[in-house]
Design an enzyme around this catalytic site. Structure first.
Site, mmCIF file in Angstrom:
data_model
loop_
_atom_site.group_PDB
_atom_site.id
_atom_site.type_symbol
_atom_site.label_atom_id
_atom_site.label_comp_id
_atom_site.label_asym_id
_atom_site.label_seq_id
_atom_site.Cartn_x
_atom_site.Cartn_y
_atom_site.Cartn_z
ATOM 1 N N GLN A 1 0.773 -1.224 0.051
ATOM 2 C CA GLN A 1 0.052 0.107 0.011
ATOM 3 C C GLN A 1 0.926 1.112 0.046
ATOM 4 O OE1 GLN A 1 -2.759 -1.008 3.195
ATOM 5 N NE2 GLN A 1 -4.553 -0.552 1.748
ATOM 6 N N ASN B 1 -8.345 -1.399 3.537
ATOM 7 C CA ASN B 1 -7.733 -2.427 4.148
ATOM 8 C C ASN B 1 -8.035 -3.945 3.532
ATOM 9 O OD1 ASN B 1 -8.474 -0.088 5.720
ATOM 10 N ND2 ASN B 1 -7.149 -1.002 7.218
ATOM 11 N N THR C 1 0.310 -3.119 7.356
ATOM 12 C CA THR C 1 0.632 -4.605 7.251
ATOM 13 C C THR C 1 -0.112 -5.035 6.156
ATOM 14 O OG1 THR C 1 1.432 -4.298 9.394
ATOM 15 C CG2 THR C 1 1.134 -6.650 8.588
ATOM 16 N N HIS C 2 -0.545 -4.340 5.045
ATOM 17 C CA HIS C 2 -1.476 -4.892 4.008
ATOM 18 C C HIS C 2 -0.743 -5.115 2.937
ATOM 19 C CE1 HIS C 2 -4.469 -2.002 6.362
ATOM 20 N NE2 HIS C 2 -4.318 -2.954 7.233
ATOM 21 N N MET C 3 0.033 -6.273 2.914
ATOM 22 C CA MET C 3 0.476 -6.714 1.613
ATOM 23 C C MET C 3 -0.223 -7.677 0.877
ATOM 24 S SD MET C 3 3.071 -6.241 4.249
ATOM 25 C CE MET C 3 4.627 -6.055 3.216
#
Lengths: 592, 440
Positions: free
Chosen positions: A348, A562, A518-520
């Site tokens: 992101q 998200n 932590t949005h991979m």
């Protein structure tokens, strides 16, 4: 340390976060005997989330209580394929979890549905802006599944999560002041929206003044006491501010531990084994059929778990890692663009503005909830004309006041010293008078960003580390500049005494030292062609038909929102295909 | 006819495979039919036999659970059909005699921890079913009984037989047993059926009725105002009154509230704790809705022990003060900091999730044992089939000192109209060492 072979089971699940828990529930409902393996320890609301030790910032955020144990295994990172990657002993930009519940235990709770346009992103842009609009280095593609197909699963996931929110349109009827860009829904949210903080109210008012369309963020922090379709209970959120990085003490934040595991504990044909670190998915001599998994347990035993069906549901990039370790599928080669495992890693692109107010305006940023806030969606997805802008993607903007804590601290105006009496003075003057807002932007997959195995560094079990090759590219800088400029209009309308704008500048590298999200996603992407995707539209491996790979690894590119709501819906969608089609006649659900 | 209704009722309630595929009355080797065995299983759950006769981690009904008495430790016995170490060689008459009188086939007597004065109420048909279950429905386990550590028992069990003569329900009851006419049908809820279950297999009085000088329950039937009027402390928990008393009993509850509590461990008002956790998890959750409603109807039929006692009335003085930021009352600040997130400043909690403290019957008495125990140890709701969330309140023993707990408990016992007693630090200190934290 021994070699052990366990009794055969119908299905084995690797990883017990949201995807593992959802699959375990669905497959046990279908009558399957299910074993779930989690690399980390058992965790639950008690004792891990017990008040007051659960709201200890030093233990949890500073010392990574719920996060991946980097002393055992980590990843190596570099900017480009020409650099040498180095392993990280501390992570900061993103914080992967470990243990029962996974990142689903320490997430915030923003619970979104992907927009219909993003599910067919390449087609949409080519139709609207022409074949040549998408830059050549951007490897985005359609997902192979439609919003209409996923809608029932979004709905059910929201019921399981106890999501609070205000719907805009239900079955074609406008029902309330929700997000006017939202796609049609079949039902309202299961719970009414949460109350808003003062800072979010200021933001919403200013956003409306400049002509944007503010709405309440859909939140998996319960606005009321709630019982989900599995009979699992939640308590109402108290806005304590300890969501991200913590196990909620009040049963208020949806997690696999609170919303699914209690029901699974009543199922005799389900078994959860913690501290079981899977090292390989086993296949037969053809390499086309999985026969089970090999894992190392807490005592160091090498354990084989035979199974008819394997579900890979680890954290985001670890799904690609497990396939690379197991030699399933063709690894991606950035020089030719061929191969699919590790391809289209995406992240992101978050940029922010902090606004500072006078000492009469109290914003009390220590109050908060992870999923709470007010957002605008005017510059997310394809809700605006990209034609003259020359970039792909966008960003929702929001004030998502999640609770500023003592050690992490809050933003300070530009020019503040980093330490000493000047710093102290600024903290004192600003701590309770600041409003932070984010442009939570997309990151388009780029042919230069990918995952593979590190040739040099190994982890505690002798496995090569996962190597992440990642940096920002032109599209990212353009998107950042445009969206922050649009968000700045809201900040200005709030009339602050000072403003601090943080936006990625052209040429600026990926910064591993500051938290972003932590949005991979990506690495095992879904699609309709085995040459350009690793799993089909049902998240079934093109190569091994009794292997399903669930999670954000399937995302062909990064979202503005998200990811968890979309991850959950995709998992229910995949489970439906397994239950209704695959189990009756095991084999490929889509012919290659 | 009544009996046939009864069996049908059990079949529907249990949904065992044998019933799901139609009536299965075949017998092998002259043994009991599947319906009778299934009925026996249902009744064994109603009696919660496993609570004592299955040790934690042990084989079902193989005994070995230690029970601490003032005189020493006793261990529950093996009641599986193993011929050598269990009850495999017992006749149906042996079994019925033990269940009703506490007298063993060998002539000795069992400890009154075995609630035979209650089981004396069990009908002949139900006793037959229980016998069938324990001989044909339970796996035999070869496991020797563990001798007790009470010296007297080594000599013989005659004192215990004497206990049975003195404190048992009386020879008349034991010998004639209950007829099917007395037990109510299970096809529709009835007070009679509830009375049979509560006074009989349910042995609710074992905890909810005070005990006398010989540890005997001071009443065994609803005709006495002592019966189910609340017990003394057992393992640091005080079982509250189940009679119609408005403040301290079930006077303000509806029949459905009682059913919900027994079926799920939680209802609109409160949640179970202490010894009741196992009762719901191991026994009550398996009861048919008809039987649960019968139990509730019977409990609602019991008049208040003290009809002249004051009713509970909500008093909003403290909630208004706390809302206004005034936490000057004794224990109020601790309550706001440690308790109010779940139980709220108005003491109302959240229905089914976090128990209400305002008006809670446990908080209206002079005995604060249970509330001190919960604050020290925390409490865990059992996760059960229809309500799987095992909601936990964490322990506060390490968070608050004796005085702080005394203060906050006093606040809880005396706010929102609660009429409980104030509490001293010494009362907390006396319980601190024995109150173990709720298990992870």
């Amino acid at each position: 340390m021994r070699d052990i072979t366990m009794k055969h089971t119908d299905a084995v699940i690797i990883g017990f976060g949201w995807t593992g828990a959802i699959m375990a529930k669905e497959l046990t409902e279908a009558g399957l005997k299910v074993v779930a393996l989690e690399r980390g320890p058992n965790r639950d609301t008690y004792p891990e989330g017990a008040y007051p030790s659960s709201i200890d910032e030093l233990t949890h955020n500073s010392r990574s209580e719920l996060f991946q144990r980097l002393a055992k295994t980590t990843l190596s990172i570099r900017y480009t394929a020409n650099d040498e990657a180095v392993p990280y002993r501390q992570l900061a930009a993103f914080l992967p979890g470990t243990g029962v519940g996974g990142a689903g235990l320490h997430w915030s709770g923003c619970h979104w549905r992907i927009t219909p346009e993003e599910l067919r992103l390449r087609s949409r842009y080519e139709e609207r802006y022409g074949k040549n609009f998408i830059p050549e280095d951007i490897t985005i593609q359609d997902w192979g599944v439609t919003y209409e197909e996923l809608e029932p699963h979004f709905t059910f996931a929201e019921k399981v999560f106890g999501t609070s929110g205000q719907a805009y349109k239900v079955n074609g009827e406008i029902v309330g002041a929700g997000n006017p860009f939202d796609a049609d829904r079949s039902t309202p949210f299961p719970l009414p929206p949460m109350k808003n903080t003062y800072s979010a109210t200021l933001f919403g008012k200013a956003a409306a003044e400049v002509g944007y369309h503010p709405f309440d963020i859909p939140s998996a922090n319960a606005s009321q006491a709630y019982t989900n379709p599995y009979g699992c209970q939640m308590g109402p959120c108290t806005f304590c501010g300890f969501c991200s990085g913590y196990a909620c003490y009040n049963y208020s934040k949806a997690s696999p531990n609170v919303n699914i595991l209690p029901a699974l504990r009543q199922v005799p044909h389900f078994e959860l084994r913690a501290e079981c670190d899977v090292v390989q998915i086993l296949t037969d001599s053809t390499g086309k059929k999985a026969t089970g998994v090999l894992y190392v347990d807490a005592a160091g035993n090498r354990v084989t778990q035979p199974a008819d069906l394997v579900i890979l549901g680890t954290f985001a990039y670890n799904n690609a890692y497990m396939l690379l370790l197991s030699k399933i599928g063709t690894p991606y080669d950035p020089s030719t663009g061929e191969g699919v495992i590790g391809k289209n890693f995406a992240y992101q692109n978050e940029n922010s503005i902090a606004t500072f107010f006078d000492d009469k305006t109290y914003t009390n940023p220590f109050i908060g909830a992870g999923g709470n806030g007010v957002a605008v969606d005017d510059f997310n997805s394809d809700h605006f004309d990209h034609g003259p802008l020359g970039f792909v993607g966008g960003a929702p903007f929001w004030v998502n006041q999640a609770g500023t804590k003592a050690i992490g601290g809050g933003p300070l105006p530009d020019g503040t010293p980093e330490w000493g009496s000047g710093w102290k003075k600024a903290v004192k003057e600003n701590f309770t008078h600041v409003v932070s807002m984010n442009a939570h932007g997309t990151n388009m997959s780029n042919r230069a960003n990918f995952l593979d195995l590190d040739p040099t560094y190994k982890d505690y079990l002798g496995r090569p580390l996962l190597r992440l090759t990642f940096d920002w590219h032109d599209n990212d800088y353009k998107m950042a500049a445009f969206t922050v400029d649009k968000m700045k209009k809201i900040a200005e309308a709030m009339n602050p005494k000072a403003m601090k704008v943080s936006v990625k500048k052209p040429g600026q590298h990926f910064d591993m030292t500051h938290y972003q999200t932590t949005h991979m996603g990506g690495g095992v992407i879904m699609g309709d062609n085995p040459k350009t995707s690793a799993v089909n539209r049902y998240l079934q491996s093109w190569d091994v038909s009794n292997l399903f790979v669930v999670g954000s690894s399937a995302f062909p590119q990064g979202l503005g929102y998200n990811p968890t709501g979309t991850v959950a819906a995709l998992t229910y969608w995949s489970a439906k295909a397994i239950r209704e089609t695959y189990l009756k006649n095991p084999g490929p659900l889509v012919q290659a | 006819m009544k009996l046939r209704h009864l069996l049908t009722g059990f079949a529907l309630a249990l949904s065992l495979p044998a019933f799901a595929h139609g009536a299965n009355a075949q017998t092998t080797n002259g043994s009991a039919d599947a319906a009778t065995i299934a009925q026996g299983q249902y009744l064994a759950r109603a009696g919660d036999c496993a609570a004592c006769h299955t040790a934690p981690g042990g084989k079902p009904f193989a005994g070995g659970l230690p029970i601490q008495t003032p005189f020493g430790k006793v261990f529950t016995s093996n009641i599986t059909p193993d011929a050598d170490t269990g009850i495999g060689n017992w006749s149906e008459q042996d079994f019925a005699r033990l269940m009703r009188t506490g007298v063993l086939p060998s002539g000795g007597a069992v400890l009154p921890a075995m609630p035979y004065p209650s089981y004396a109420r069990v009908s002949d048909a139900d006793m037959k079913a229980l016998y069938a279950y324990f001989h044909q429905g339970v796996q035999p386990v070869a496991q020797q009984n563990t001798p007790s550590t009470i010296p007297l028992l080594g000599i013989g069990r005659y004192p215990l037989r004497a206990w049975g003569w003195i404190f048992g329900p009386g020879a008349g009851v034991a010998e004639t047993s209950t007829t099917s006419a007395d037990i109510g049908g299970s096809d529709a809820p009835s007070v009679a059926r509830g009375e049979y279950l509560v006074e009989g297999l349910g042995h609710c009085g074992a905890c909810h009725t005070t005990r006398g000088i010989g540890m005997q329950e001071t009443a065994l039937t609803g005709t006495s105002p002592n019966y189910l009027a609340g017990g003394g402390a057992v393992d640091g928990w005080v079982a509250p009154s189940l009679r119609g008393d408005n403040a301290t009993g079930l006077g303000r509850w509806r029949e459905d509230d009682i059913v919900a509590l027994l079926k799920t461990g939680r209802n609109q008002h409160t949640a179970i704790f202490g010894g009741m956790n196992d009762v719901v998890a191991d026994s009550m959750q398996f009861m048919s809705d008809n039987d649960l409603h019968s139990i509730a109807k019977y409990l609602k039929s019991l008049p208040a022990q003290h009809a002249d006692a004051a009713s509970y009335t909500y008093d909003d003085t403290q909630s208004k003060a706390l809302f206004a930021g005034d936490a000057s009352a004794r224990g109020a600040q601790i309550y706001v900091d440690r308790c109010a997130a779940c139980h709220r400043t108005d003491g109302q909690g959240y229905a089914r999730t976090f128990p209400a403290l305002a008006g809670n019957p446990v908080l209206q008495t002079n005995d604060p044992t249970s509330i001190i125990h919960i604050v020290l140890s925390g409490s865990r709701l059992p996760g059960i089939a229809t309500a799987p969330s095992s909601l936990v309140m964490g322990p506060y023993a390490k968070v608050l000192n004796d005085q702080e707990i005394a203060d906050v408990v006093t606040f809880i016992q005396t706010s929102w109209g609660n009429k409980g007693s104030t509490v001293t630090a010494d009362q907390v200190k006396a319980m601190r060492n024995t109150a173990t934290p709720v298990s992870p």
